[in-house]
Design an enzyme around this catalytic site. Structure first.
Site, PDB file in Angstrom:
ATOM      1  N   ASN A 102       0.823  -1.206   0.000  1.00 29.47           N
ATOM      2  CA  ASN A 102       0.000   0.000   0.000  1.00 29.47           C
ATOM      3  C   ASN A 102       0.859   1.258   0.000  1.00 29.47           C
ATOM      4  OD1 ASN A 102      -2.033  -1.814   0.142  1.00 29.47           O
ATOM      5  ND2 ASN A 102      -2.526  -1.457   2.295  1.00 29.47           N
ATOM      6  N   VAL A 103       0.349   2.274  -0.659  1.00 31.85           N
ATOM      7  CA  VAL A 103       1.062   3.557  -0.706  1.00 31.85           C
ATOM      8  C   VAL A 103       0.333   4.589   0.156  1.00 31.85           C
ATOM      9  CG1 VAL A 103       1.965   3.100  -3.027  1.00 31.85           C
ATOM     10  CG2 VAL A 103      -0.193   4.352  -2.787  1.00 31.85           C
ATOM     11  N   HIS A 119       5.857  -0.541  -2.681  1.00 32.49           N
ATOM     12  CA  HIS A 119       5.397   0.249  -3.832  1.00 32.49           C
ATOM     13  C   HIS A 119       5.483   1.749  -3.603  1.00 32.49           C
ATOM     14  CE1 HIS A 119       2.901  -3.465  -5.354  1.00 32.49           C
ATOM     15  NE2 HIS A 119       4.189  -3.573  -5.570  1.00 32.49           N
ATOM     16  N   CYS A 127      11.873  13.711  -8.157  1.00 33.72           N
ATOM     17  CA  CYS A 127      12.143  14.219  -9.496  1.00 33.72           C
ATOM     18  C   CYS A 127      12.338  13.043 -10.456  1.00 33.72           C
ATOM     19  CB  CYS A 127      13.404  15.080  -9.444  1.00 33.72           C
ATOM     20  SG  CYS A 127      13.982  15.578 -11.068  1.00 33.72           S
ATOM     21  N   CYS A 156      16.791  20.613 -10.514  1.00 34.93           N
ATOM     22  CA  CYS A 156      17.168  20.501 -11.937  1.00 34.93           C
ATOM     23  C   CYS A 156      16.074  20.949 -12.908  1.00 34.93           C
ATOM     24  CB  CYS A 156      17.601  19.074 -12.258  1.00 34.93           C
ATOM     25  SG  CYS A 156      16.214  17.925 -12.450  1.00 34.93           S
TER      26      CYS A 156
HETATM   27  P1  OAD Z   1      -6.215  -5.586  -5.010  1.00 33.42           P
HETATM   28  O1  OAD Z   1      -7.236  -4.543  -5.239  1.00 33.42           O
HETATM   29  O2  OAD Z   1      -5.682  -6.331  -6.178  1.00 33.42           O
HETATM   30  O3  OAD Z   1      -6.778  -6.662  -3.988  1.00 33.42           O
HETATM   31  C1  OAD Z   1      -7.403  -6.308  -2.791  1.00 33.42           C
HETATM   32  C2  OAD Z   1      -7.812  -7.570  -2.061  1.00 33.42           C
HETATM   33  O4  OAD Z   1      -8.367  -7.202  -0.807  1.00 33.42           O
HETATM   34  C3  OAD Z   1      -8.865  -8.418  -2.782  1.00 33.42           C
HETATM   35  O5  OAD Z   1      -8.402  -9.753  -2.882  1.00 33.42           O
HETATM   36  C4  OAD Z   1     -10.102  -8.327  -1.874  1.00 33.42           C
HETATM   37  O6  OAD Z   1     -10.831  -9.541  -1.818  1.00 33.42           O
HETATM   38  C5  OAD Z   1      -9.467  -8.051  -0.525  1.00 33.42           C
HETATM   39  N1  OAD Z   1     -10.308  -7.351   0.465  1.00 33.42           N
HETATM   40  C6  OAD Z   1     -11.347  -6.504   0.260  1.00 33.42           C
HETATM   41  N2  OAD Z   1     -11.832  -6.054   1.436  1.00 33.42           N
HETATM   42  C7  OAD Z   1     -11.090  -6.632   2.417  1.00 33.42           C
HETATM   43  C8  OAD Z   1     -11.095  -6.555   3.849  1.00 33.42           C
HETATM   44  N3  OAD Z   1     -11.954  -5.793   4.521  1.00 33.42           N
HETATM   45  N4  OAD Z   1     -10.166  -7.290   4.515  1.00 33.42           N
HETATM   46  C9  OAD Z   1      -9.278  -8.045   3.852  1.00 33.42           C
HETATM   47  N5  OAD Z   1      -9.228  -8.148   2.504  1.00 33.42           N
HETATM   48  C10 OAD Z   1     -10.119  -7.450   1.800  1.00 33.42           C
HETATM   49  O7  OAD Z   1      -5.042  -4.888  -4.168  1.00 33.42           O
HETATM   50  P2  OAD Z   1      -3.524  -5.362  -3.981  1.00 33.42           P
HETATM   51  O8  OAD Z   1      -3.427  -6.834  -3.890  1.00 33.42           O
HETATM   52  O9  OAD Z   1      -2.975  -4.546  -2.890  1.00 33.42           O
HETATM   53  O10 OAD Z   1       0.254  -1.509  -7.294  1.00 33.42           O
HETATM   54  O11 OAD Z   1      -2.908  -4.887  -5.359  1.00 33.42           O
HETATM   55  C11 OAD Z   1      -1.527  -5.018  -5.571  1.00 33.42           C
HETATM   56  C12 OAD Z   1      -0.998  -3.852  -6.359  1.00 33.42           C
HETATM   57  O12 OAD Z   1      -1.742  -3.685  -7.567  1.00 33.42           O
HETATM   58  C13 OAD Z   1      -1.147  -2.513  -5.665  1.00 33.42           C
HETATM   59  O13 OAD Z   1      -0.116  -2.255  -4.733  1.00 33.42           O
HETATM   60  C14 OAD Z   1      -1.095  -1.553  -6.819  1.00 33.42           C
HETATM   61  C15 OAD Z   1      -1.977  -2.270  -7.793  1.00 33.42           C
HETATM   62  O14 OAD Z   1      -1.754  -1.988  -9.137  1.00 33.42           O
HETATM   63  C16 OAD Z   1       0.864  -0.352  -7.519  1.00 33.42           C
HETATM   64  O15 OAD Z   1       0.311   0.722  -7.373  1.00 33.42           O
HETATM   65  C17 OAD Z   1       2.284  -0.491  -7.952  1.00 33.42           C
HETATM   66 ZN    ZN Z   2      15.623  17.073 -10.371  1.00 34.76          ZN
END
Ligand code: OAD
Ligand code: ZN
Length: 256
Positions: A102-103, A119, A127, A156
């Site tokens: 998470n960001v 991430h 920059c 820059c």
């Molecule tokens: P996703 O949106 O892919 O997945 C979120 C997950 O959370 C799903 O499997 C849901 O079922 C689950 N979920 C929903 N509500 C919940 C709750 N209350 N408790 C527990 N789980 C729950 O998000 P990420 O797996 O984090 O990358 O996605 C990975 C990366 O894809 C992110 O970091 C981002 C995105 O593109 C970047 O920004 C580089």
């Molecule tokens: Zn710069």
């Protein structure tokens, strides 16, 4: 009522080495949208227009508009019981590592100490050319080029971008190396609120299990990881983690 297996509790009783990998799902109940699924961001927006360097260089205004919106949204939410339970859980183990995709900065606001950000962090900026780091407060204080409405580097002159990992980019090397080390050493590995689809984060639980970790998933929905886990909780992180924190508190204090 959430109940935990004796096998899991026994592992937690006898180890110091625990890793939690979190994804967008842990922040869902705070009101931060996830990426995939029905209401996911990638259902409404196109990542190729908003989350890669090429798109940013072509149309920085659009990308900044999207990140400013997300930043504002995040500023107005608070950590939930799931985040706070992870702060308690960290305090029970001398080698607890929180690895997050998470960001949104909510683990930091909640108070976890050992956090690996895979991430990046939406509250930081850098920059595109010289990597100069700019905090969001500095941006708001006016390093914004008025005519273009996009911030430029005080060092820059190049464009300033959010300090997050975009598609096609490498993860910060130190972060992924530390995460892999922690996963390899983990006795118990929790995968929490992630769809387990984005590499290299998605490989961390396999690395942990391959090195003997007990693998636990907390996610209301099944993921590609579900079938290889030792234990699965099909419920929200904000429900399971507080119950787990109480359980660990009871037994760790009894055994100390
Ligand atoms: P996703 O949106 O892919 O997945 C979120 C997950 O959370 C799903 O499997 C849901 O079922 C689950 N979920 C929903 N509500 C919940 C709750 N209350 N408790 C527990 N789980 C729950 O998000 P990420 O797996 O984090 O990358 O996605 C990975 C990366 O894809 C992110 O970091 C981002 C995105 O593109 C970047 O920004 C580089
Ligand atoms: Zn710069």
């Amino acid at each position: 009522m959430v109940s935990f297996s004796e096998r899991l509790l026994d592992r937690l009783r006898h180890t110091e080495s625990v890793v939690a990998l979190t994804g967008a799902g842990i922040s869902a109940s705070s009101g931060v949208p996830t990426f995939r699924g029905k209401d996911g961001l990638w259902n409404k927006f196109r990542p190729e227009e908003l989350a890669n360097l090429h798109a940013f260089l072509k149309n920085p205004e659009l990308v900044w508009e999207w990140y400013s919106w997300r930043r504002e949204l995040i500023r107005n939410v608070k950590p939930n019981l799931g985040h706070y339970a992870l702060v308690d859980i960290e305090s029970y183990f001398s080698e607890f590592t929180l690895v997050t995709q998470n960001v949104d900065n909510l683990h930091q606001v909640a108070g976890n100490k050992r956090i690996i950000e895979l991430h990046g962090n939406i509250m930081r900026n850098k920059c595109v050319d010289c990597n100069y780091q700019v905090a969001s407060q500095e941006l708001e204080a006016g390093i914004v080029a008025e005519e273009k409405k996009i911030p430029t580097c005080p060092q820059c002159g190049s464009l300033i971008r959010p300090d997050v990992v975009w598609f096609g980019e490498m993860l910060p090397e130190e972060a992924i190396t530390r995460a892999q080390e922690a996963a390899s050493a983990a006795e118990v590995f929790f995968s929490i609120g992630t769809s387990s689809t984005v590499e290299p984060a998605a490989s961390l639980p396999y690395l942990a299990k391959g090195n003997g970790a007990y693998l636990v998933e907390i996610n209301p929905d099944e993921t590609p990881l579900s079938s290889v886990t030792n234990e699965r909780f099909a419920a929200g992180a904000d429900e399971v983690l507080p119950a787990l924190a109480i359980e660990i508190e009871k037994m760790r204090s009894r055994y100390r």
